[in-house]
Motif scaffolding. Structure first.
Motif, PDB file in Angstrom:
ATOM      1  N   GLY A 276     -10.807 -12.626  -8.507  1.00  0.00           N
ATOM      2  CA  GLY A 276     -11.575 -11.662  -9.282  1.00  0.00           C
ATOM      3  C   GLY A 276     -10.933 -10.287  -9.205  1.00  0.00           C
ATOM      4  O   GLY A 276      -9.842 -10.110  -8.666  1.00  0.00           O
ATOM      5  N   PRO A 277     -11.610  -9.285  -9.735  1.00  0.00           N
ATOM      6  CA  PRO A 277     -11.068  -7.922  -9.762  1.00  0.00           C
ATOM      7  C   PRO A 277     -10.741  -7.364  -8.379  1.00  0.00           C
ATOM      8  O   PRO A 277      -9.865  -6.520  -8.235  1.00  0.00           O
ATOM      9  N   SER A 278     -11.439  -7.842  -7.346  1.00  0.00           N
ATOM     10  CA  SER A 278     -11.244  -7.293  -6.002  1.00  0.00           C
ATOM     11  C   SER A 278     -10.040  -7.885  -5.272  1.00  0.00           C
ATOM     12  O   SER A 278      -9.566  -7.299  -4.293  1.00  0.00           O
ATOM     13  N   GLY A 279      -9.542  -9.017  -5.741  1.00  0.00           N
ATOM     14  CA  GLY A 279      -8.453  -9.681  -5.032  1.00  0.00           C
ATOM     15  C   GLY A 279      -7.205  -8.834  -4.918  1.00  0.00           C
ATOM     16  O   GLY A 279      -6.588  -8.739  -3.851  1.00  0.00           O
ATOM     17  N   ARG A 280      -6.812  -8.199  -6.024  1.00  0.00           N
ATOM     18  CA  ARG A 280      -5.602  -7.380  -6.018  1.00  0.00           C
ATOM     19  C   ARG A 280      -5.742  -6.191  -5.068  1.00  0.00           C
ATOM     20  O   ARG A 280      -4.823  -5.834  -4.331  1.00  0.00           O
TER      21      ARG A 280
ATOM     22  N   GLY B  23      -1.777  -5.256   2.749  1.00  0.00           N
ATOM     23  CA  GLY B  23      -0.415  -4.743   2.786  1.00  0.00           C
ATOM     24  C   GLY B  23      -0.325  -3.415   3.523  1.00  0.00           C
ATOM     25  O   GLY B  23       0.588  -3.187   4.335  1.00  0.00           O
ATOM     26  N   GLU B  24      -1.266  -2.519   3.256  1.00  0.00           N
ATOM     27  CA  GLU B  24      -1.289  -1.222   3.923  1.00  0.00           C
ATOM     28  C   GLU B  24      -1.481  -1.378   5.423  1.00  0.00           C
ATOM     29  O   GLU B  24      -0.927  -0.599   6.218  1.00  0.00           O
ATOM     30  N   ALA B  25      -2.224  -2.390   5.820  1.00  0.00           N
ATOM     31  CA  ALA B  25      -2.494  -2.617   7.247  1.00  0.00           C
ATOM     32  C   ALA B  25      -1.226  -2.968   8.017  1.00  0.00           C
ATOM     33  O   ALA B  25      -1.173  -2.781   9.239  1.00  0.00           O
ATOM     34  N   GLN B  26      -0.184  -3.442   7.325  1.00  0.00           N
ATOM     35  CA  GLN B  26       1.054  -3.790   8.011  1.00  0.00           C
ATOM     36  C   GLN B  26       1.810  -2.558   8.487  1.00  0.00           C
ATOM     37  O   GLN B  26       2.650  -2.645   9.386  1.00  0.00           O
TER      38      GLN B  26
ATOM     39  N   VAL C 180      -5.534   1.437   9.462  1.00  0.00           N
ATOM     40  CA  VAL C 180      -6.028   0.510   8.447  1.00  0.00           C
ATOM     41  C   VAL C 180      -6.202  -0.875   9.049  1.00  0.00           C
ATOM     42  O   VAL C 180      -7.197  -1.557   8.801  1.00  0.00           O
ATOM     43  N   ALA C 181      -5.242  -1.287   9.861  1.00  0.00           N
ATOM     44  CA  ALA C 181      -5.312  -2.610  10.493  1.00  0.00           C
ATOM     45  C   ALA C 181      -6.560  -2.724  11.366  1.00  0.00           C
ATOM     46  O   ALA C 181      -7.251  -3.749  11.345  1.00  0.00           O
TER      47      ALA C 181
END
Length: 198
Positions: free
Chosen positions: A104-108, A115-118, A123-124
């Motif tokens: 859905g719209p939230s997946g992306r 990705g940012e958490a890496q 964020v992680a």
């Protein structure tokens, strides 16, 4: 109603505070879909929600924590604890809900958050503590019920078993390899349960 509940209801400003908190979460969801995690600022959240930055920082330390809250609200709707009376049924319904969320719209946007958490430990931490642990608790409950009913093997490490179910979903989301539909969810659960059943 307890004395504590009565006191909370009577506390001046409480309903308004809860309304403001909901507005912040809603505004964050909208901004994440419109401009993305990195571009979104706390100032924009405040302006969109009608709340002050001070109000936002009263509940969350940063924009990432708000984003995790927003995603948790959305994921709750798609991945509840079904408690069908069958571990296979519970895992299947839960994973189908997760796949619906991812496609859905939230997946992306969720993929951006992962990705940012890496690269950002903050964020992680927010993602792990605010979202992943809570969602994983549902799967732990499903596993424990399955073991208690004698459906699943008690000698299998619960964390590893849950990783086997959730891992393919995240892999497919992040790499765009493989379908994220009901048939795929069913196949993943079937394969895992065959190896974990008593």
């Amino acid at each position: 109603m307890s004395v504590e509940d009565t006191a909370q209801r009577a506390r001046p400003g409480r309903p308004r505070s809860e309304q403001s908190r909901s507005a912040v979460v809603r505004a964050t969801s909208e901004l994440l879909h419109e401009i993305g995690l990195r571009a979104m600022t706390t100032e924009q959240i405040a302006a969109r929600s009608g709340s002050s930055k001070a109000t936002i920082y009263k509940w969350w330390p940063n924009k990432y924590a708000v984003a995790v809250d927003a995603f948790f609200s959305e994921m709750q709707a798609d991945s509840p604890d079904p408690d069908t009376g069958s571990a296979r049924g519970d895992f299947t319904i839960w994973l189908r809900g997760l796949f619906h969320f991812y496609t859905g719209p939230s997946g992306r946007v969720f993929a951006q958050l992962v990705g940012e958490a890496q690269f950002d430990p903050e964020v992680a931490d927010e993602l792990r503590d605010g979202l992943i642990r809570t969602r994983r608790a549902v799967l732990e409950a499903v596993w424990d019920r399955g073991v208690e009913r004698g459906e699943l093997r008690a000698d299998v490490d619960r964390d590893v078993a849950i990783d086997l179910i959730v891992g393919p979903a995240l892999y497919r989301l992040m790499t765009s390899r493989g379908a994220l539909d009901d048939a795929a969810a069913d196949a993943i659960v079937d394969a895992v349960i065959r190896g974990l059943s008593r």
